[in-house]
Enzyme design. Structure first.
Site, PDB file in Angstrom:
ATOM      1  N   ASN A  75       0.827  -1.212   0.000  1.00 24.71           N
ATOM      2  CA  ASN A  75       0.000   0.000   0.000  1.00 24.71           C
ATOM      3  C   ASN A  75       0.856   1.254   0.000  1.00 24.71           C
ATOM      4  OD1 ASN A  75      -2.416   1.744   0.629  1.00 24.71           O
ATOM      5  ND2 ASN A  75      -1.276   2.009   2.551  1.00 24.71           N
ATOM      6  N   ARG A 130      -8.473   5.113   1.595  1.00 22.90           N
ATOM      7  CA  ARG A 130      -7.746   4.475   0.482  1.00 22.90           C
ATOM      8  C   ARG A 130      -6.687   5.387  -0.152  1.00 22.90           C
ATOM      9  NH1 ARG A 130     -12.676   1.734  -0.064  1.00 22.90           N
ATOM     10  NH2 ARG A 130     -12.328  -0.479   0.354  1.00 22.90           N
ATOM     11  N   ASP A 139       1.869   6.958   0.236  1.00 21.20           N
ATOM     12  CA  ASP A 139       0.824   6.088  -0.305  1.00 21.20           C
ATOM     13  C   ASP A 139       0.969   5.870  -1.811  1.00 21.20           C
ATOM     14  OD1 ASP A 139      -1.581   4.773   0.805  1.00 21.20           O
ATOM     15  OD2 ASP A 139      -2.543   5.790  -0.892  1.00 21.20           O
ATOM     16  N   ARG A 167       0.062 -12.405   2.822  1.00 19.75           N
ATOM     17  CA  ARG A 167      -0.801 -11.581   3.670  1.00 19.75           C
ATOM     18  C   ARG A 167      -0.706 -10.202   3.037  1.00 19.75           C
ATOM     19  NH1 ARG A 167       0.488  -7.457   7.431  1.00 19.75           N
ATOM     20  NH2 ARG A 167      -1.053  -7.112   9.065  1.00 19.75           N
ATOM     21  N   ASP A 169      -0.821  -6.636   3.595  1.00 17.96           N
ATOM     22  CA  ASP A 169      -0.823  -5.654   4.671  1.00 17.96           C
ATOM     23  C   ASP A 169      -1.644  -4.430   4.252  1.00 17.96           C
ATOM     24  OD1 ASP A 169       0.493  -4.528   7.199  1.00 17.96           O
ATOM     25  OD2 ASP A 169       1.081  -3.016   5.725  1.00 17.96           O
ATOM     26  N   HIS A 173      -6.578  -0.110   3.060  1.00 15.91           N
ATOM     27  CA  HIS A 173      -6.171   1.190   2.528  1.00 15.91           C
ATOM     28  C   HIS A 173      -5.906   1.145   1.033  1.00 15.91           C
ATOM     29  CE1 HIS A 173      -6.176   2.464   6.654  1.00 15.91           C
ATOM     30  NE2 HIS A 173      -5.597   1.301   6.928  1.00 15.91           N
ATOM     31  N   GLU A 200      -5.519  -7.930   5.173  1.00 16.30           N
ATOM     32  CA  GLU A 200      -5.669  -7.292   6.482  1.00 16.30           C
ATOM     33  C   GLU A 200      -6.624  -6.110   6.356  1.00 16.30           C
ATOM     34  OE1 GLU A 200      -3.629  -4.702   9.957  1.00 16.30           O
ATOM     35  OE2 GLU A 200      -3.303  -4.340   7.839  1.00 16.30           O
ATOM     36  N   ASN A 264      -2.401 -10.725  17.273  1.00 13.04           N
ATOM     37  CA  ASN A 264      -1.394 -10.566  16.232  1.00 13.04           C
ATOM     38  C   ASN A 264      -0.321  -9.602  16.716  1.00 13.04           C
ATOM     39  OD1 ASN A 264      -2.205  -7.901  15.783  1.00 13.04           O
ATOM     40  ND2 ASN A 264      -3.439  -8.390  14.005  1.00 13.04           N
ATOM     41  N   ARG A 302      -4.442 -19.390  12.488  1.00 11.25           N
ATOM     42  CA  ARG A 302      -3.020 -19.009  12.441  1.00 11.25           C
ATOM     43  C   ARG A 302      -2.544 -18.838  13.879  1.00 11.25           C
ATOM     44  NH1 ARG A 302      -1.768 -13.149  10.221  1.00 11.25           N
ATOM     45  NH2 ARG A 302      -2.823 -12.707  12.182  1.00 11.25           N
TER      46      ARG A 302
HETATM   47  C1  ARE Z   1       5.235   4.157  12.594  1.00 14.65           C
HETATM   48  C2  ARE Z   1       4.995   5.053  13.793  1.00 14.65           C
HETATM   49  C3  ARE Z   1       4.049   6.183  13.419  1.00 14.65           C
HETATM   50  C4  ARE Z   1       4.641   6.964  12.231  1.00 14.65           C
HETATM   51  C5  ARE Z   1       4.846   5.986  11.074  1.00 14.65           C
HETATM   52  C6  ARE Z   1       5.503   6.649   9.861  1.00 14.65           C
HETATM   53  O1  ARE Z   1       4.418   4.288  14.846  1.00 14.65           O
HETATM   54  O2  ARE Z   1       3.926   7.078  14.539  1.00 14.65           O
HETATM   55  O3  ARE Z   1       3.722   7.973  11.821  1.00 14.65           O
HETATM   56  O4  ARE Z   1       5.709   4.930  11.499  1.00 14.65           O
HETATM   57  O5  ARE Z   1       6.753   7.136  10.206  1.00 14.65           O
HETATM   58  C7  ARE Z   1       3.211  -0.662  11.864  1.00 14.65           C
HETATM   59  C8  ARE Z   1       3.021   0.008  13.215  1.00 14.65           C
HETATM   60  C9  ARE Z   1       2.919   1.519  13.083  1.00 14.65           C
HETATM   61  C10 ARE Z   1       4.112   2.047  12.298  1.00 14.65           C
HETATM   62  C11 ARE Z   1       4.059   1.387  10.920  1.00 14.65           C
HETATM   63  C12 ARE Z   1       5.185   1.854   9.998  1.00 14.65           C
HETATM   64  O6  ARE Z   1       1.849  -0.486  13.844  1.00 14.65           O
HETATM   65  O7  ARE Z   1       2.924   2.095  14.389  1.00 14.65           O
HETATM   66  O8  ARE Z   1       4.029   3.474  12.197  1.00 14.65           O
HETATM   67  O9  ARE Z   1       4.228  -0.037  11.083  1.00 14.65           O
HETATM   68  O10 ARE Z   1       6.422   1.637  10.561  1.00 14.65           O
HETATM   69  C13 ARE Z   1      -4.684   0.730  10.980  1.00 14.65           C
HETATM   70  C14 ARE Z   1      -4.631   0.032   9.631  1.00 14.65           C
HETATM   71  C15 ARE Z   1      -3.941  -1.314   9.663  1.00 14.65           C
HETATM   72  C16 ARE Z   1      -2.590  -1.247  10.376  1.00 14.65           C
HETATM   73  C17 ARE Z   1      -2.842  -0.657  11.752  1.00 14.65           C
HETATM   74  C18 ARE Z   1      -1.529  -0.517  12.536  1.00 14.65           C
HETATM   75  O11 ARE Z   1      -5.954  -0.099   9.100  1.00 14.65           O
HETATM   76  O12 ARE Z   1      -3.731  -1.721   8.310  1.00 14.65           O
HETATM   77  O13 ARE Z   1      -3.427   0.651  11.638  1.00 14.65           O
HETATM   78  N1  ARE Z   1      -1.931  -2.569  10.444  1.00 14.65           N
HETATM   79  C19 ARE Z   1      -0.846  -2.949   9.480  1.00 14.65           C
HETATM   80  C20 ARE Z   1       0.268  -3.749  10.147  1.00 14.65           C
HETATM   81  C21 ARE Z   1       1.042  -2.847  11.090  1.00 14.65           C
HETATM   82  C22 ARE Z   1       1.743  -1.758  10.281  1.00 14.65           C
HETATM   83  C23 ARE Z   1       0.966  -1.295   9.116  1.00 14.65           C
HETATM   84  C24 ARE Z   1      -0.259  -1.829   8.755  1.00 14.65           C
HETATM   85  C25 ARE Z   1       1.638  -0.345   8.197  1.00 14.65           C
HETATM   86  O14 ARE Z   1      -0.243  -4.879  10.766  1.00 14.65           O
HETATM   87  O15 ARE Z   1       1.980  -3.550  11.859  1.00 14.65           O
HETATM   88  O16 ARE Z   1       1.999  -0.610  11.142  1.00 14.65           O
HETATM   89  O17 ARE Z   1       2.348  -1.145   7.258  1.00 14.65           O
HETATM   90  C26 ARE Z   1      -8.979   1.713  13.898  1.00 14.65           C
HETATM   91  C27 ARE Z   1      -9.136   1.431  12.404  1.00 14.65           C
HETATM   92  C28 ARE Z   1      -8.048   0.499  11.916  1.00 14.65           C
HETATM   93  C29 ARE Z   1      -6.693   1.065  12.270  1.00 14.65           C
HETATM   94  C30 ARE Z   1      -6.605   1.260  13.790  1.00 14.65           C
HETATM   95  C31 ARE Z   1      -5.286   1.873  14.217  1.00 14.65           C
HETATM   96  O18 ARE Z   1      -9.266   0.557  14.635  1.00 14.65           O
HETATM   97  O19 ARE Z   1     -10.406   0.852  12.151  1.00 14.65           O
HETATM   98  O20 ARE Z   1      -8.141   0.389  10.503  1.00 14.65           O
HETATM   99  O21 ARE Z   1      -5.677   0.158  11.833  1.00 14.65           O
HETATM  100  O22 ARE Z   1      -7.646   2.131  14.208  1.00 14.65           O
HETATM  101  O23 ARE Z   1      -5.140   3.145  13.639  1.00 14.65           O
HETATM  102 CA    CA Z   2      -3.632   3.639  -0.127  1.00 20.89          CA
END
Ligand code: ARE
Ligand code: CA
Length: 412
Positions: A75, A130, A139, A167, A169, A173, A200, A264, A302
């Site tokens: 993404n 998105r 993005d 998976r 990720d 979005h 995800e 997870n 899983r």
């Molecule tokens: C890090 C720093 C941030 C900084 C960013 C960019 O923590 O402060 O702004 O870097 O510099 C993981 C970590 C993040 C990290 C990111 C990149 O968790 O903290 O940011 O890596 O290094 C949403 C998404 C969902 C996502 C979760 C975390 O919808 O897709 O947020 N999960 C996946 C992975 C994560 C990963 C990412 C995506 C990015 O599993 O491990 O992030 O690749 C509500 C909404 C949800 C939302 C949730 C949290 O519940 O409904 O959709 O989830 O709030 O915002």
């Molecule tokens: Ca996007």
């Protein structure tokens, strides 16, 4: 000269004297785990190892009958605050949208975001979710052919190496049609079945993005499953006996669309939707939840295998279990092996003492929770299955592991 130049917000913290440490170990210790979700290329040289080591791992796993599914971050690239530099594989990048290792340039990034900050500000707006930056992550414009084909090339490379699925990720979005179009561009050779896909998408209350928008593409992680397991095994808000129809009747997607887990890497440490999940930090309830998941026919389960942490950003221990660091200290190794054919739980407060149908042939079986079969003898409890395949199951309410599991492979 009298201030230690700490990052903003981290003033007043302590120094560590790392006597004789090796540079790679220091780098690894201080790398937050989430850095790997900020790719700067699709090269396979990372904190986990080199491309050759990855290929060797896939080959050896395949030889042992184990499939590998990769975590595909497609993404976005690194965060807007990542500056300029070289990735772990040596690729140049800068946050003026140059990622030479792919290569991506400014035209490959989203221009459709309408928020002032360029970040997602409101999850109630499907377009923002998105088209804008998830927590500042640059993005990609998944609607463009140039982007789709770069991702497809990456997937083809992985398929060539021998992986079996992805998976996706942050699929929430990405527009479903972009994911689908990208996957359709990847090669499916004659002797290879199509890659397994699980996306995800955290479906959340009134938000407009729904998992049902993605079911035609592949499976999805059913996050409700883990939350409900937390309600049952951590908080005990729901009685075990009410689980008799646990599945799509519980506002979850159809079983054939779902991939499920108890926790997870995000919600284990309060990232993602965080919440009420149960983790290895509550070992008794956690074991029961995992056993339940493995024995209950819903979705593809899983199991987790992770490391202990105190801060939400703490990276993995420098040494892996194979280097002598054993499971149970910094590495938790929640994953378990084997399968049980009959399982009974008691969490209702009183003693369970009932004749229950097991579906197994008559005989004496070892309970594989309290022990195992060793040299023809049960090391733990035994269960006698009668010729009508029922067994008298007794589980006291005072037991710390109120569960019994038997299977055909552990018959005394
Ligand atoms: C890090 C720093 C941030 C900084 C960013 C960019 O923590 O402060 O702004 O870097 O510099 C993981 C970590 C993040 C990290 C990111 C990149 O968790 O903290 O940011 O890596 O290094 C949403 C998404 C969902 C996502 C979760 C975390 O919808 O897709 O947020 N999960 C996946 C992975 C994560 C990963 C990412 C995506 C990015 O599993 O491990 O992030 O690749 C509500 C909404 C949800 C939302 C949730 C949290 O519940 O409904 O959709 O989830 O709030 O915002
Ligand atoms: Ca996007």
């Amino acid at each position: 000269r009298k201030t230690p130049n700490c990052y903003y917000g981290r003033e007043g913290q302590v120094l560590v004297h790392l006597f004789s440490w090796k540079w790679p170990d220091i780098a690894r210790e201080y790398r937050p785990w989430w850095e790997r979700y900020q790719p700067v290329s699709y090269k396979l040289d990372s904190a986990s190892g080199s491309r050759d080591e990855f290929i060797d791992m896939v080959n050896r796993c395949k030889a042992a009958g184990v499939q590998i599914y990769i975590d595909a971050v497609i993404n976005h690239m690194a965060g807007i605050d990542a500056g300029t530099g070289l990735g772990s594989g040596g690729s140049y990048y800068n946050t003026q949208l140059r990622f030479d290792g792919v290569p991506y340039g400014p035209d490959d990034f989203n221009t459709r975001c309408t928020t002032g900050s360029g970040n997602i500000e409101n999850y109630a707006d499907e377009g923002q979710v998105r088209n804008c930056r998830l927590v500042g992550l640059l993005d990609l414009e998944g609607g463009k052919n140039s982007v789709r084909s770069k991702i497809a090339d990456y997937f083809d490379d992985m398929l060539q190496i021998g992986i079996d699925g992805y998976r996706i990720d942050a699929a929430k979005h990405m527009w479903p049609e972009d994911i689908n179009a990208t996957l359709s561009m990847t090669g499916v050779t004659e002797d290879k079945v199509e890659a397994f896909v699980y996306q995800e998408v955290i479906e959340n209350g009134n938000e407009p993005v729904k998992t049902s928008q993605y079911t035609h593409i592949g499976r999805l992680v059913e996050f409700q499953y883990g939350y409900k397991m937390g309600d049952i095994f951590k908080w005990q808000h729901i009685k075990l006996s009410s689980l008799h129809n646990f599945g799509s009747d519980w506002s979850m997607m159809p079983s054939g669309d779902a991939l499920v887990s108890i926790d997870n890497h995000d919600n284990q440490r309060g990232h993602g939707a965080g919440g009420n999940v149960i983790t290895h930090k509550q070992p008794e309830g956690y074991k029961l939840a995992v056993i339940f998941m493995l024995s209950w026919p819903y979705g593809i389960p899983r199991v987790m295998s992770s490391y202990d942490f105190d801060q939400d950003w703490t990276g993995p221990p420098a040494q892996s279990p194979a280097d002598g660091e054993s499971c149970g200290s910094s590495w938790i190794c929640e994953h378990s092996r084997g399968s049980a054919s009959f399982i009974a739980f008691n969490r209702e407060g009183g003693e369970l003492n009932m004749n229950l149908p097991t579906g197994l042939p008559g005989g004496t079986y070892c309970d594989v929770i309290s022990g195992d079969l060793l040299n023809g003898v049960c090391t733990g409890k035994t269960v006698t299955v009668f010729s009508d395949s029922t067994a008298n199951i007794r589980i006291g309410s005072d037991s710390s592991t109120p569960v019994v599991a038997i299977h055909i492979g552990a018959k005394a």
